[in-house]
Design an enzyme around this catalytic site. Sequence first.
Site, PDB file in Angstrom:
ATOM      1  N   LYS A 135       0.838  -1.209   0.000  1.00  6.58           N
ATOM      2  CA  LYS A 135       0.000   0.000   0.000  1.00  6.58           C
ATOM      3  C   LYS A 135       0.870   1.255   0.000  1.00  6.58           C
ATOM      4  CE  LYS A 135      -1.572   1.602   4.067  1.00  6.58           C
ATOM      5  NZ  LYS A 135      -1.305   3.017   4.363  1.00  6.58           N
ATOM      6  N   ASN A 136       1.902   1.266   0.855  1.00  9.27           N
ATOM      7  CA  ASN A 136       2.698   2.482   1.010  1.00  9.27           C
ATOM      8  C   ASN A 136       3.646   2.737  -0.159  1.00  9.27           C
ATOM      9  OD1 ASN A 136       1.386   3.023   3.335  1.00  9.27           O
ATOM     10  ND2 ASN A 136       3.101   2.593   4.714  1.00  9.27           N
ATOM     11  N   CYS A 144      -4.723  12.667  13.909  1.00  8.86           N
ATOM     12  CA  CYS A 144      -5.304  11.344  13.710  1.00  8.86           C
ATOM     13  C   CYS A 144      -5.043  10.519  14.949  1.00  8.86           C
ATOM     14  CB  CYS A 144      -4.751  10.680  12.455  1.00  8.86           C
ATOM     15  SG  CYS A 144      -3.041  10.213  12.612  1.00  8.86           S
ATOM     16  N   ARG A 150       0.518  14.566  13.318  1.00 12.08           N
ATOM     17  CA  ARG A 150       1.458  14.168  12.266  1.00 12.08           C
ATOM     18  C   ARG A 150       1.668  15.347  11.334  1.00 12.08           C
ATOM     19  NH1 ARG A 150      -0.505   8.299  10.298  1.00 12.08           N
ATOM     20  NH2 ARG A 150       1.326   8.457   8.979  1.00 12.08           N
ATOM     21  N   ASP A 185       4.849   0.364  12.008  1.00  8.80           N
ATOM     22  CA  ASP A 185       3.615  -0.256  11.498  1.00  8.80           C
ATOM     23  C   ASP A 185       3.486  -1.726  11.911  1.00  8.80           C
ATOM     24  OD1 ASP A 185       2.869   2.119  10.414  1.00  8.80           O
ATOM     25  OD2 ASP A 185       3.238   1.579   8.332  1.00  8.80           O
ATOM     26  N   ARG A 211      -8.507  -0.190   5.052  1.00  4.88           N
ATOM     27  CA  ARG A 211      -7.647   0.845   4.471  1.00  4.88           C
ATOM     28  C   ARG A 211      -6.319   0.256   4.005  1.00  4.88           C
ATOM     29  NH1 ARG A 211      -6.376   5.507   8.052  1.00  4.88           N
ATOM     30  NH2 ARG A 211      -5.198   5.861   6.151  1.00  4.88           N
TER      31      ARG A 211
HETATM   32  C1  UD1 Z   1       4.587   6.772   6.500  1.00  7.03           C
HETATM   33  C2  UD1 Z   1       3.698   5.579   6.269  1.00  7.03           C
HETATM   34  C3  UD1 Z   1       3.143   5.055   7.593  1.00  7.03           C
HETATM   35  C4  UD1 Z   1       4.294   4.780   8.562  1.00  7.03           C
HETATM   36  C5  UD1 Z   1       5.218   5.980   8.683  1.00  7.03           C
HETATM   37  C6  UD1 Z   1       6.465   5.685   9.503  1.00  7.03           C
HETATM   38  C7  UD1 Z   1       2.799   5.995   4.047  1.00  7.03           C
HETATM   39  C8  UD1 Z   1       1.628   6.372   3.228  1.00  7.03           C
HETATM   40  N1  UD1 Z   1       2.603   5.993   5.383  1.00  7.03           N
HETATM   41  O1  UD1 Z   1       3.801   7.804   7.092  1.00  7.03           O
HETATM   42  O2  UD1 Z   1       2.411   3.864   7.343  1.00  7.03           O
HETATM   43  O3  UD1 Z   1       3.766   4.492   9.832  1.00  7.03           O
HETATM   44  O4  UD1 Z   1       5.656   6.407   7.372  1.00  7.03           O
HETATM   45  O5  UD1 Z   1       7.138   4.597   8.994  1.00  7.03           O
HETATM   46  O6  UD1 Z   1       3.866   5.708   3.542  1.00  7.03           O
HETATM   47  N2  UD1 Z   1       7.353  14.354  10.765  1.00  7.03           N
HETATM   48  C9  UD1 Z   1       7.567  15.685  11.048  1.00  7.03           C
HETATM   49  N3  UD1 Z   1       7.361  16.594  10.055  1.00  7.03           N
HETATM   50  C10 UD1 Z   1       6.976  16.243   8.797  1.00  7.03           C
HETATM   51  C11 UD1 Z   1       6.754  14.877   8.528  1.00  7.03           C
HETATM   52  C12 UD1 Z   1       6.964  13.964   9.533  1.00  7.03           C
HETATM   53  O7  UD1 Z   1       7.906  16.040  12.158  1.00  7.03           O
HETATM   54  O8  UD1 Z   1       6.818  17.113   7.942  1.00  7.03           O
HETATM   55  C13 UD1 Z   1       7.557  13.345  11.827  1.00  7.03           C
HETATM   56  C14 UD1 Z   1       6.272  12.596  12.189  1.00  7.03           C
HETATM   57  O9  UD1 Z   1       5.520  13.285  13.145  1.00  7.03           O
HETATM   58  C15 UD1 Z   1       6.806  11.291  12.723  1.00  7.03           C
HETATM   59  C16 UD1 Z   1       8.068  11.064  11.866  1.00  7.03           C
HETATM   60  O10 UD1 Z   1       8.398  12.329  11.302  1.00  7.03           O
HETATM   61  O11 UD1 Z   1       7.183  11.412  14.060  1.00  7.03           O
HETATM   62  C17 UD1 Z   1       7.930  10.062  10.769  1.00  7.03           C
HETATM   63  O12 UD1 Z   1       6.746  10.332  10.023  1.00  7.03           O
HETATM   64  P1  UD1 Z   1       6.659  10.083   8.461  1.00  7.03           P
HETATM   65  O13 UD1 Z   1       7.768   9.201   8.016  1.00  7.03           O
HETATM   66  O14 UD1 Z   1       6.493  11.387   7.775  1.00  7.03           O
HETATM   67  O15 UD1 Z   1       5.292   9.288   8.348  1.00  7.03           O
HETATM   68  P2  UD1 Z   1       4.329   9.309   7.106  1.00  7.03           P
HETATM   69  O16 UD1 Z   1       5.112   9.584   5.883  1.00  7.03           O
HETATM   70  O17 UD1 Z   1       3.141  10.156   7.428  1.00  7.03           O
END
Ligand code: UD1
Length: 425
Positions: free
Chosen positions: A22-23, A116, A121, A304, A396
């Site tokens: 999915k990701n 969420c 996030r 995850d 999902r």
């Molecule tokens: C993706 C995955 C999700 C997985 C996560 C971590 C997809 C669609 N989803 O989510 O299933 O659980 O990676 O492996 O691929 N952060 C910031 N600022 C930002 C972005 C992130 O501070 O702009 C922080 C987040 O709060 C979190 C960390 O970085 O603590 C990692 O998050 P991130 O890797 O961005 O998660 P997603 O990409 O949302």
Amino acid sequence: MDRTVITGGTPLRGEVQIGGAKNAALPILASTILGGGECVITNVPRVVDVVTMGKLLGILGAKVHYEGNRAVINAAVITSTQAPYDLVKTMRASVLVLGPLLARWGEATVSMPGGCAIGSRPVNLHLAGLAKMGADVSMEHGYIRAKAKRLIGAQIYCDTPTVTGTENLMMAASLAQGTTVIENAAKEPEIVDLANFLMKRGARIDGAGSDVITIEGVRELHGSDHDVIPDRIEAGTYLVAGAITRGTVTLNRCRPNHMDALLMKLREAGVGMQVDKEQIHLNAGSPLKGIDIRTLPYPGFPTDMQAQMVALMTSAEGTSVITETVFESRFMHVEELRRMGADIKVEGNRAVVTGPSRLAGAPVMASDLRASAGLVLAGLAAEGTTEILRVYHLDRGYERMEEKLRGLGATITRHKEGTAPAEIH
Ligand code: UD1
């Protein structure tokens, strides 16, 4: 509201086929709008998030056709550059259209993803990176608005490795003028899969899978075919299903080399496995022992898989400490597992599990995608009947989960809204 009803206690036996990730599918689908040619994507999991991404691309004006696990997308023409709140609120990954829209069409308006169940996030790193590439980024009425005539290559350092952030910036940089370097990039296999797809379409990317990715922008991308990599989290979930029921399960069409941290931790807990190139044979066998786990960005242990491992550790001897370092508030499943008889204490970002507990079936509530998976696994191991409410979370990210588990001998059924409640023993 649909419910899943499980009668637990049967060791799972048999083979299960792992679907596409999915990701990886989500950013790959979003990236189709970077160019005009036809893109044929195979091994696309039929999960609700993927359907939502298809709807979003349709709203933007792309021609999207799903047939089984194949998606054919043509984004020669885009009629809107706005991702509306109604869709973004159901799926945070909608933010993945931000980079592609901005890079190809010079503007993007994307609803700001809200909070969420697994905590706040933010997307600040996505926005800071795009601003560094010359975009004018602002917030208006809950929407992110970004504009740029043409993005310009830049040196970007991510304060923390972000998966979708790295993907957004890599996609945007593919069409930027000049060279972009993303430092402290996320290294997940899904990022490599996206980069491989973009490169087939003419993008110039070097270093995906390492923490420095260099992208030399090109004028345009053409269409291409692509087969999405297997889902390492789905695969991991079925491994834990085999382990928690002390069964014998074979996973087919998976990528064990994307699952090193999980496989090592399962072995440390005493789970027997034989690993081939695209197959894993699990024979849970002997009693399991408690282990400590710390979630981290890839190649560390995946957040995850945290809920599933908390469920598994309730059946292991001794104390396990599971530390969540990636997301805050990601222990929503713990309260529900306790209602099933688990002995778990949460202290800050650590869950301390004392086992083994004899889990007993109970009505429980799913709170997010992976928490739901943890509850299903607990239900498979528990004595009696477990009824999981709000099970739409599972849809999902897991394709035909109940059917796949039934194929392994589980007693699990989905009850549509309005049907009689299951008898609880
Ligand atoms: C993706 C995955 C999700 C997985 C996560 C971590 C997809 C669609 N989803 O989510 O299933 O659980 O990676 O492996 O691929 N952060 C910031 N600022 C930002 C972005 C992130 O501070 O702009 C922080 C987040 O709060 C979190 C960390 O970085 O603590 C990692 O998050 P991130 O890797 O961005 O998660 P997603 O990409 O949302």
